[in-house]
Design a protein around this motif. Structure first.
Motif, PDB file in Angstrom:
ATOM      1  N   ILE A   1      42.835  37.598  43.074  1.00  0.00           N
ATOM      2  CA  ILE A   1      41.972  37.977  41.758  1.00  0.00           C
ATOM      3  C   ILE A   1      42.832  37.814  40.598  1.00  0.00           C
TER       4      ILE A   1
ATOM      5  N   GLU B   1      37.553  35.624  40.912  1.00  0.00           N
ATOM      6  CA  GLU B   1      38.361  35.089  42.258  1.00  0.00           C
ATOM      7  C   GLU B   1      39.016  34.092  41.509  1.00  0.00           C
ATOM      8  N   ASN B   2      40.279  33.527  41.842  1.00  0.00           N
ATOM      9  CA  ASN B   2      41.122  32.566  41.418  1.00  0.00           C
ATOM     10  C   ASN B   2      40.573  31.074  41.820  1.00  0.00           C
ATOM     11  N   THR B   3      39.569  31.113  42.943  1.00  0.00           N
ATOM     12  CA  THR B   3      38.993  30.011  43.553  1.00  0.00           C
ATOM     13  C   THR B   3      37.617  29.721  42.955  1.00  0.00           C
ATOM     14  N   ASP B   4      37.279  30.724  41.986  1.00  0.00           N
ATOM     15  CA  ASP B   4      35.810  30.397  41.327  1.00  0.00           C
ATOM     16  C   ASP B   4      36.225  29.371  40.271  1.00  0.00           C
TER      17      ASP B   4
ATOM     18  N   THR C   1      38.606  24.728  39.143  1.00  0.00           N
ATOM     19  CA  THR C   1      38.978  26.182  39.660  1.00  0.00           C
ATOM     20  C   THR C   1      39.749  26.822  38.498  1.00  0.00           C
TER      21      THR C   1
ATOM     22  N   GLU D   1      46.035  41.353  44.380  1.00  0.00           N
ATOM     23  CA  GLU D   1      45.255  41.084  45.734  1.00  0.00           C
ATOM     24  C   GLU D   1      43.642  41.565  45.760  1.00  0.00           C
ATOM     25  N   LYS D   2      42.749  40.796  46.460  1.00  0.00           N
ATOM     26  CA  LYS D   2      41.502  41.100  46.430  1.00  0.00           C
ATOM     27  C   LYS D   2      41.317  42.631  46.900  1.00  0.00           C
TER      28      LYS D   2
ATOM     29  N   TYR E   1      32.980  40.212  43.342  1.00  0.00           N
ATOM     30  CA  TYR E   1      33.392  39.400  41.906  1.00  0.00           C
ATOM     31  C   TYR E   1      32.670  38.524  41.528  1.00  0.00           C
TER      32      TYR E   1
END
Length: 178
Positions: free
Chosen positions: A2, A22-25, A80, A113-114, A120
């Motif tokens: 996150i 989220e880092n992948t968003d 991303t 960490e998530k 999110y």
């Protein structure tokens, strides 16, 4: 992972929102989170800009492909957050509504960490109310001495030597020169 981001409106007053995402968003997801956090309707164009540590604007990443060749330009949905922000590159600039130029400084504050059960993106903290109108952006040159090498001692009176009948006879100009 996150990303915890601070999104600061570029104004004299303190107006910012802290977001968790989220880092992948994608950057488009971040765009939507910023639009929601600041109360915009989302109907205007927007772009992110890479920048250096001093917030000097660099490459544009628009919401839609505005290039001459379709597919050649990177757009928000292509990248991303982890592509753009990491420990050594923590800053990007966001501009919403190019007529009003709402400008935001986005900084990565933490990578965590998530949290189980959390959804999110999430608005973590909000400070300040949005002004009715955007700040007037000032566009100034970095260096005022840019043209000093071209300065001379001429003033308006010296330019009188160019007034006249616009005749080129004195300069050996021939009408049929070729």
């Amino acid at each position: 992972m996150i990303y915890k981001l601070r999104v600061i409106l570029d104004t004299e007053e303190d107006i910012f929102r802290d977001l968790a995402i989220e880092n992948t968003d994608t950057l488009e997801d971040l765009h939507n989170a910023i639009v929601n956090a600041f109360g915009f309707d989302g109907s205007e164009m927007a772009s992110f800009y890479t920048c250096d540590d001093n917030w000097n604007q660099e490459d544009e990443i628009p919401l839609f492909d505005t290039g001459d060749v379709p597919g050649e330009m990177r757009i928000m949905s292509d990248l991303t957050l982890e592509d753009m922000l990491y420990e050594k590159q923590t800053k990007i600039i966001y501009v919403y509504d190019f007529l009003n130029m709402w400008t935001f400084l986005v900084e990565l504050a933490a990578i965590e960490e998530k949290q189980a059960g959390a959804t999110y993106p999430e608005l973590l903290y909000s400070l300040g109310l949005m002004p009715l109108v955007a700040n007037d952006p000032t566009f100034e040159a970095d260096d005022d001495t840019l043209f000093t090498e071209f300065e001379d001692e001429l003033d308006e009176d010296d330019l009188d030597m160019f007034e006249g009948d616009d005749s080129f006879e004195d300069f050996g100009f021939e009408e049929n020169w070729n």
